[in-house]
Enzyme design. Structure first.
Site, PDB file in Angstrom:
ATOM      1  N   SER A 142       0.818  -1.220   0.000  1.00 20.86           N
ATOM      2  CA  SER A 142       0.000   0.000   0.000  1.00 20.86           C
ATOM      3  C   SER A 142       0.849   1.265   0.000  1.00 20.86           C
ATOM      4  CB  SER A 142      -0.923  -0.004   1.213  1.00 20.86           C
ATOM      5  OG  SER A 142      -0.183  -0.167   2.405  1.00 20.86           O
ATOM      6  N   LEU A 143       2.034   1.220   0.614  1.00 22.59           N
ATOM      7  CA  LEU A 143       2.872   2.409   0.731  1.00 22.59           C
ATOM      8  C   LEU A 143       4.041   2.396  -0.245  1.00 22.59           C
ATOM      9  CD1 LEU A 143       3.029   2.752   4.627  1.00 22.59           C
ATOM     10  CD2 LEU A 143       1.318   3.655   3.041  1.00 22.59           C
ATOM     11  N   GLY A 144       4.394   1.247  -0.764  1.00 24.15           N
ATOM     12  CA  GLY A 144       5.528   1.159  -1.677  1.00 24.15           C
ATOM     13  C   GLY A 144       5.529  -0.171  -2.399  1.00 24.15           C
ATOM     14  N   GLN A 145       6.548  -0.406  -3.215  1.00 19.99           N
ATOM     15  CA  GLN A 145       6.663  -1.682  -3.894  1.00 19.99           C
ATOM     16  C   GLN A 145       8.132  -2.065  -4.055  1.00 19.99           C
ATOM     17  OE1 GLN A 145       3.980  -0.392  -6.962  1.00 19.99           O
ATOM     18  NE2 GLN A 145       5.620  -0.276  -8.488  1.00 19.99           N
ATOM     19  N   VAL A 146       8.358  -3.320  -4.424  1.00 15.00           N
ATOM     20  CA  VAL A 146       9.703  -3.889  -4.388  1.00 15.00           C
ATOM     21  C   VAL A 146      10.106  -4.371  -5.778  1.00 15.00           C
ATOM     22  CG1 VAL A 146      11.158  -5.677  -3.366  1.00 15.00           C
ATOM     23  CG2 VAL A 146       9.364  -4.590  -1.990  1.00 15.00           C
ATOM     24  N   ASP A 295       4.305  -6.956  11.915  1.00 22.95           N
ATOM     25  CA  ASP A 295       3.516  -7.119  10.688  1.00 22.95           C
ATOM     26  C   ASP A 295       3.829  -8.462  10.029  1.00 22.95           C
ATOM     27  OD1 ASP A 295       1.712  -6.374   8.746  1.00 22.95           O
ATOM     28  OD2 ASP A 295       3.156  -5.236   7.560  1.00 22.95           O
TER      29      ASP A 295
END
Length: 574
Positions: A142-146, A295
């Site tokens: 939701s806040l970033g990606q890899v 998490d």
């Protein structure tokens, strides 16, 4: 405390996206109005049974609509949905079912803006930074990606990049949710059980911490230190020279997702051992370190099989292996929990009380941890907890699920006063610990459907008791002796008072009314106190009708509005 912060939260200042702000307000405001209409107004007019018939479908509808909203809007809405889907302790199963898929449904951002952000943050073109860069998104959150890449020095890495403009979206969503949180506090059912603005404050603080990748890098390095000599756990290396506040470059630890059960079995790893080890690691993080990965969803945990000849003789916990040796790999350290020494002591007491079935000790810990609401009937709680233990102690999750409906209904009927009042709450500082434990419970059961939580809990509680008595031997026995001595000193006085009271004929018999009778009395008192409010509402309604009939339309409409407002305020406060 867990992520304890007493000062008011100062959110970073960003210009809000007002269209998005109003969209969030509209959705949650509509849901709240719908709940008021069904659960307060129609429930009193039509009765609880009629309203209950469609409740499950209404809840599914709310969750389904929110899921579409979250996928479309992203940002905080995805995080909120993931948080709610993990709250197995308080959320209805209809909502859990609809929101659980949000973990894997986050749409990916396009490559160009993400690559531009990497280059801007690290100050060099991508060709100068990486020998190879895979444009395919490895994971979208939701806040970033890899993304995956290979450094000029040959190391394979995973690059976590924030979504462009995410801070503005977070600020907008949190500002809107703050309004909804204040509205929720007008509903007495919610207000008496939770400080919603305070919960949102903690939720917001964690989000802002997740957006600081420097903090995440520090968390990862601390976990590396804590598990440096532990062959059960692997934490990826962080490449600080390729990281910034919005970009985090770490060792690529691609392996088997912890929920890919077929792949785990194919690799020769014993799923029962994996479940046991996962729980053991979390018990150590919580009770020994006071610092835990908060998490643990399936995208952040992996199984890494080791060569068959690998042995773990240096680690006593792993002296015996069933199946192939393996690491449990942790990634994403943006959300962590910190536990103070005082809370750690309370949690240890809680663990010991549960594992030893010491109900009185458990109730005392509940009080110390502010889990019980003020005015709670402790005797009633003790009775209910004792009966729960009698039904579920020693059972596996499938065995607990197979409890007959008759048993469940008998318990619900016997303790319906507690079921309605719900005199327990999760303190806001424990919200992420409870979330982590809830997810952990599901993971262990998924790995091993016959997983029995009672055995490892009892073993660990015994260890805590041993450590408590041996590690601080003098204090431990002094406290026990002091407690016993106080009881012995006060005993003769209590006996003497009792004898004198009997001799003087002053013994009184106190009869405690059955809970059903007390509930009837409370309803009667409530009904009597409502008469005044009802008369005011009726008077306004009749007066407005007379004005309307007399063609005094404007005063009549004002009167109708006031009477409706009076009715709503009255119903909300009930």
């Amino acid at each position: 405390m867990v992520t304890s912060h007493s000062a008011p939260l100062e959110w970073p200042r960003h210009k809000l996206n007002w269209r998005r702000y109003l969209r969030v307000i509209h959705f949650f405001g509509s849901v709240m109005l719908d709940l008021i209409w069904w659960e307060l107004i129609l429930r009193r007019l039509l009765g609880g049974k009629i309203v209950a018939r469609g409740r499950r479908e209404r809840l599914r509808c709310y969750a389904r609509t929110f899921r579409r909203l979250a996928i479309n809007m992203g940002g905080v809405m995805i995080k909120l949905g993931q948080f709610l889907s993990a709250r197995l302790d308080v959320m209805p199963p209809e909502i859990i079912d609809e929101l659980s898929g949000l973990q894997d449904e986050v749409p990916a951002e396009k490559l160009e803006p993400m690559l531009a952000l990497i280059e801007a943050e690290l100050g060099r073109p991508a060709d100068d930074l990486f020998d190879a860069f895979d444009p395919q998104v490895r994971a979208a959150a939701s806040l970033g990606q890899v993304y995956r890449a290979r450094l000029k020095t040959g190391e394979r890495v995973a690059i976590k990049v924030q979504r462009p403009g995410i801070e503005k979206l977070v600020a907008t969503d949190l500002a809107a949710l703050a309004v909804i949180a204040r509205w929720a506090m007008y509903w007495s059912v919610i207000r008496k059980r939770a400080n919603v603005p305070a919960l949102l404050n903690e939720f917001a603080r964690t989000l802002w911490e997740e957006l600081d990748y420097y903090a995440e890098a520090r968390n990862a390095e601390r976990f590396q230190e804590l598990f440096a000599n532990d062959m059960r756990v692997y934490v990826p290396h962080i490449y600080q020279q390729y990281s910034s506040r919005r970009v985090l470059t770490m060792e690529d630890v691609t392996s088997i997702k912890i929920t890919d059960y077929a792949a785990i079995e194919q690799a020769g790893v014993d799923r029962k051992v994996a479940a046991q080890r996962l729980l053991d690691i979390y018990l150590q993080m919580i009770f020994d370190f006071g610092f835990f990965h908060a998490d643990p969803h399936p995208g952040n945990l992996f199984i890494y099989p080791l060569p068959e000849e690998t042995a773990n003789e240096s680690v006593s916990q792993q002296a015996v292996y069933d199946g192939r040796p393996f690491y449990i790999v942790f990634v994403d350290f943006g959300m962590v929990g910190h536990i103070s020494d005082q809370v750690k002591r309370n949690l240890r007491e809680l663990m010991i009380a549960v594992a030893t079935r010491d109900i009185k000790r458990l109730i005392k810990v509940y009080q110390d941890m502010d889990i019980l609401l003020p005015g709670t009937d402790l005797n009633r709680i003790e009775q209910a907890v004792t009966e729960v233990f009698n039904h579920v102690w020693g059972k596996t999750v499938p065995e607990m699920a197979r409890l007959s409906m008759a048993e469940k209904m008998e318990f619900a009927t016997k303790y319906r006063d507690l079921m309605i009042a719900v005199p327990m709450q999760v303190p806001q500082d424990f919200i992420y610990l409870v979330r982590a434990v809830s997810i952990l419970s599901g993971m262990c059961t998924g790995l091993d459907p016959a997983f029995n939580f009672w055995e490892p809990l009892s073993t660990y509680a015994q260890k805590l008791l041993t450590d408590q008595s041996q590690g601080n031997n003098l204090n431990f026995w002094l406290q026990e002796a002091l407690s016993l001595g106080q009881s012995l000193i006060s005993l003769p006085g209590k006996v003497q008072n009792l004898i004198e009271t009997v001799q003087q004929g002053e013994v009184q018999t106190r009869i405690t009314a059955a809970e059903e009778f007390r509930a009837d009395l409370r309803r009667l008192e409530k009904a009597i106190s409502s008469v005044g409010t009802g008369l005011i509402f009726a008077s306004l309604l009749i007066s407005s009708t007379l004005l309307y009939v007399s063609d005094e339309r404007l005063p009549a409409l004002i009167g109708y509005g006031l009477s409706t407002l009076a009715l709503l305020i009255y119903l909300i406060r009930q």
